[in-house]
Design a protein around this motif. Structure first.
Motif, PDB file in Angstrom:
ATOM      1  N   SER A 122       0.820  -1.205   0.000  1.00 14.97           N
ATOM      2  CA  SER A 122       0.000   0.000   0.000  1.00 14.97           C
ATOM      3  C   SER A 122       0.858   1.261   0.000  1.00 14.97           C
ATOM      4  O   SER A 122       1.633   1.482   0.939  1.00 14.97           O
ATOM      5  N   PRO A 123       0.687   2.110  -1.020  1.00 20.35           N
ATOM      6  CA  PRO A 123       1.423   3.375  -1.016  1.00 20.35           C
ATOM      7  C   PRO A 123       0.912   4.328   0.063  1.00 20.35           C
ATOM      8  O   PRO A 123       1.532   5.349   0.328  1.00 20.35           O
ATOM      9  N   TYR A 124      -0.207   3.977   0.695  1.00 22.02           N
ATOM     10  CA  TYR A 124      -0.768   4.810   1.761  1.00 22.02           C
ATOM     11  C   TYR A 124      -0.303   4.375   3.155  1.00 22.02           C
ATOM     12  O   TYR A 124      -0.659   5.003   4.140  1.00 22.02           O
ATOM     13  N   SER A 125       0.503   3.322   3.219  1.00 23.92           N
ATOM     14  CA  SER A 125       1.067   2.866   4.493  1.00 23.92           C
ATOM     15  C   SER A 125       2.332   3.661   4.803  1.00 23.92           C
ATOM     16  O   SER A 125       3.270   3.688   3.995  1.00 23.92           O
ATOM     17  N   VAL A 126       2.362   4.286   5.962  1.00 19.29           N
ATOM     18  CA  VAL A 126       3.537   5.061   6.367  1.00 19.29           C
ATOM     19  C   VAL A 126       4.755   4.154   6.448  1.00 19.29           C
ATOM     20  O   VAL A 126       5.831   4.493   5.945  1.00 19.29           O
ATOM     21  N   TRP A 127       4.606   2.988   7.074  1.00 24.02           N
ATOM     22  CA  TRP A 127       5.747   2.082   7.238  1.00 24.02           C
ATOM     23  C   TRP A 127       6.255   1.618   5.879  1.00 24.02           C
ATOM     24  O   TRP A 127       7.456   1.651   5.617  1.00 24.02           O
ATOM     25  N   HIS A 128       5.371   1.183   5.000  1.00 25.41           N
ATOM     26  CA  HIS A 128       5.793   0.698   3.680  1.00 25.41           C
ATOM     27  C   HIS A 128       6.492   1.805   2.893  1.00 25.41           C
ATOM     28  O   HIS A 128       7.543   1.575   2.293  1.00 25.41           O
ATOM     29  N   SER A 129       5.912   3.001   2.889  1.00 28.38           N
ATOM     30  CA  SER A 129       6.503   4.108   2.139  1.00 28.38           C
ATOM     31  C   SER A 129       7.855   4.513   2.689  1.00 28.38           C
ATOM     32  O   SER A 129       8.810   4.716   1.932  1.00 28.38           O
ATOM     33  N   ALA A 130       7.948   4.621   4.010  1.00 29.22           N
ATOM     34  CA  ALA A 130       9.215   5.021   4.631  1.00 29.22           C
ATOM     35  C   ALA A 130      10.283   3.955   4.428  1.00 29.22           C
ATOM     36  O   ALA A 130      11.448   4.273   4.145  1.00 29.22           O
ATOM     37  N   ASP A 131       9.916   2.691   4.559  1.00 24.93           N
ATOM     38  CA  ASP A 131      10.878   1.611   4.372  1.00 24.93           C
ATOM     39  C   ASP A 131      11.365   1.568   2.923  1.00 24.93           C
ATOM     40  O   ASP A 131      12.561   1.434   2.664  1.00 24.93           O
ATOM     41  N   TYR A 132      10.449   1.698   1.982  1.00 25.39           N
ATOM     42  CA  TYR A 132      10.806   1.685   0.562  1.00 25.39           C
ATOM     43  C   TYR A 132      11.750   2.837   0.232  1.00 25.39           C
ATOM     44  O   TYR A 132      12.797   2.642  -0.387  1.00 25.39           O
ATOM     45  N   LEU A 133      11.412   4.051   0.669  1.00 27.96           N
ATOM     46  CA  LEU A 133      12.267   5.201   0.377  1.00 27.96           C
ATOM     47  C   LEU A 133      13.637   5.044   1.020  1.00 27.96           C
ATOM     48  O   LEU A 133      14.655   5.394   0.415  1.00 27.96           O
ATOM     49  N   ALA A 134      13.685   4.491   2.231  1.00 29.20           N
ATOM     50  CA  ALA A 134      14.971   4.260   2.899  1.00 29.20           C
ATOM     51  C   ALA A 134      15.817   3.257   2.116  1.00 29.20           C
ATOM     52  O   ALA A 134      17.030   3.445   1.951  1.00 29.20           O
ATOM     53  N   LEU A 135      15.201   2.200   1.618  1.00 24.41           N
ATOM     54  CA  LEU A 135      15.947   1.226   0.813  1.00 24.41           C
ATOM     55  C   LEU A 135      16.410   1.828  -0.509  1.00 24.41           C
ATOM     56  O   LEU A 135      17.519   1.540  -0.972  1.00 24.41           O
ATOM     57  N   VAL A 136      15.585   2.670  -1.109  1.00 19.44           N
ATOM     58  CA  VAL A 136      16.018   3.368  -2.324  1.00 19.44           C
ATOM     59  C   VAL A 136      17.236   4.231  -2.003  1.00 19.44           C
ATOM     60  O   VAL A 136      18.229   4.213  -2.730  1.00 19.44           O
ATOM     61  N   ALA A 137      17.165   4.971  -0.900  1.00 15.39           N
ATOM     62  CA  ALA A 137      18.287   5.828  -0.496  1.00 15.39           C
ATOM     63  C   ALA A 137      19.543   5.013  -0.217  1.00 15.39           C
ATOM     64  O   ALA A 137      20.664   5.474  -0.470  1.00 15.39           O
ATOM     65  N   ALA A 138      19.368   3.797   0.276  1.00 19.49           N
ATOM     66  CA  ALA A 138      20.512   2.923   0.578  1.00 19.49           C
ATOM     67  C   ALA A 138      21.080   2.272  -0.679  1.00 19.49           C
ATOM     68  O   ALA A 138      22.094   1.581  -0.615  1.00 19.49           O
ATOM     69  N   GLY A 139      20.417   2.465  -1.821  1.00 18.29           N
ATOM     70  CA  GLY A 139      20.925   1.924  -3.075  1.00 18.29           C
ATOM     71  C   GLY A 139      20.469   0.514  -3.404  1.00 18.29           C
ATOM     72  O   GLY A 139      21.034  -0.136  -4.282  1.00 18.29           O
ATOM     73  N   GLU A 140      19.438   0.047  -2.729  1.00 20.86           N
ATOM     74  CA  GLU A 140      18.961  -1.327  -2.901  1.00 20.86           C
ATOM     75  C   GLU A 140      18.656  -1.684  -4.362  1.00 20.86           C
ATOM     76  O   GLU A 140      18.929  -2.788  -4.805  1.00 20.86           O
ATOM     77  N   TRP A 141      18.077  -0.740  -5.099  1.00 24.22           N
ATOM     78  CA  TRP A 141      17.687  -1.020  -6.488  1.00 24.22           C
ATOM     79  C   TRP A 141      18.386  -0.089  -7.472  1.00 24.22           C
ATOM     80  O   TRP A 141      17.882   0.123  -8.585  1.00 24.22           O
ATOM     81  N   ALA A 142      19.542   0.435  -7.100  1.00 24.27           N
ATOM     82  CA  ALA A 142      20.262   1.376  -7.976  1.00 24.27           C
ATOM     83  C   ALA A 142      20.595   0.740  -9.319  1.00 24.27           C
ATOM     84  O   ALA A 142      20.531   1.407 -10.361  1.00 24.27           O
ATOM     85  N   ASP A 143      20.935  -0.537  -9.317  1.00 23.30           N
ATOM     86  CA  ASP A 143      21.251  -1.217 -10.575  1.00 23.30           C
ATOM     87  C   ASP A 143      20.047  -1.290 -11.512  1.00 23.30           C
ATOM     88  O   ASP A 143      20.212  -1.452 -12.722  1.00 23.30           O
ATOM     89  N   ASP A 144      18.857  -1.151 -10.954  1.00 21.68           N
ATOM     90  CA  ASP A 144      17.626  -1.148 -11.749  1.00 21.68           C
ATOM     91  C   ASP A 144      17.204   0.273 -12.133  1.00 21.68           C
ATOM     92  O   ASP A 144      16.139   0.464 -12.724  1.00 21.68           O
ATOM     93  N   GLY A 145      18.015   1.258 -11.744  1.00 22.16           N
ATOM     94  CA  GLY A 145      17.695   2.647 -12.049  1.00 22.16           C
ATOM     95  C   GLY A 145      16.736   3.291 -11.074  1.00 22.16           C
ATOM     96  O   GLY A 145      16.230   4.385 -11.326  1.00 22.16           O
ATOM     97  N   VAL A 146      16.482   2.626  -9.952  1.00 25.48           N
ATOM     98  CA  VAL A 146      15.589   3.192  -8.941  1.00 25.48           C
ATOM     99  C   VAL A 146      16.456   3.854  -7.876  1.00 25.48           C
ATOM    100  O   VAL A 146      17.026   3.184  -7.021  1.00 25.48           O
TER     101      VAL A 146
END
Length: 110
Positions: A72-96
């Motif tokens: 759910s994009p409306y879940s605070v936990w899901h959104s915050a966790d996803y953005l934190a993983l993006v910031a950590a470079g989790e999917w950088a190889d995929d261009g995210v």
């Protein structure tokens, strides 16, 4: 609300990224409103959803978010966790990367 900022800080710290950066991006994207909707199409339907304004067309990030297991994009936990993983470079190889968010570029002055 404090609980939203606390959740964002917790997810940032869990993934070793700057809480300040995530808080700044989220403030810019949605003003901490987990139910924010924006970037409306010609019929007035929202194209960007939730705390981190995941877009279902322009960036396609909503589809990536769902593909990697968040529900759910409306879940605070899901959104915050996803953005934190993006910031950590989790999917950088995929261009995210954080560069996919216009507010990242605004916050960073680029």
């Amino acid at each position: 609300p404090d609980w939203i900022a606390d959740t964002i800080r917790q997810r940032a710290e869990a993934h070793g990224v700057s809480p300040w950066l995530l808080l700044a991006i989220i403030d810019c994207e949605s003003r901490f409103d987990p139910y924010a909707e924006g970037d409306r199409d010609r019929r007035g339907r929202p194209r960007s959803h939730g705390l981190i304004q995941l877009n279902d067309q322009a960036t396609g990030l909503l589809w990536h978010f769902l593909d990697v297991g968040y529900t759910s994009p409306y879940s605070v936990w899901h959104s915050a966790d996803y953005l934190a993983l993006v910031a950590a470079g989790e999917w950088a190889d995929d261009g995210v990367t954080l560069r996919r968010w216009s507010c990242y570029r605004i916050v960073m002055g680029r």
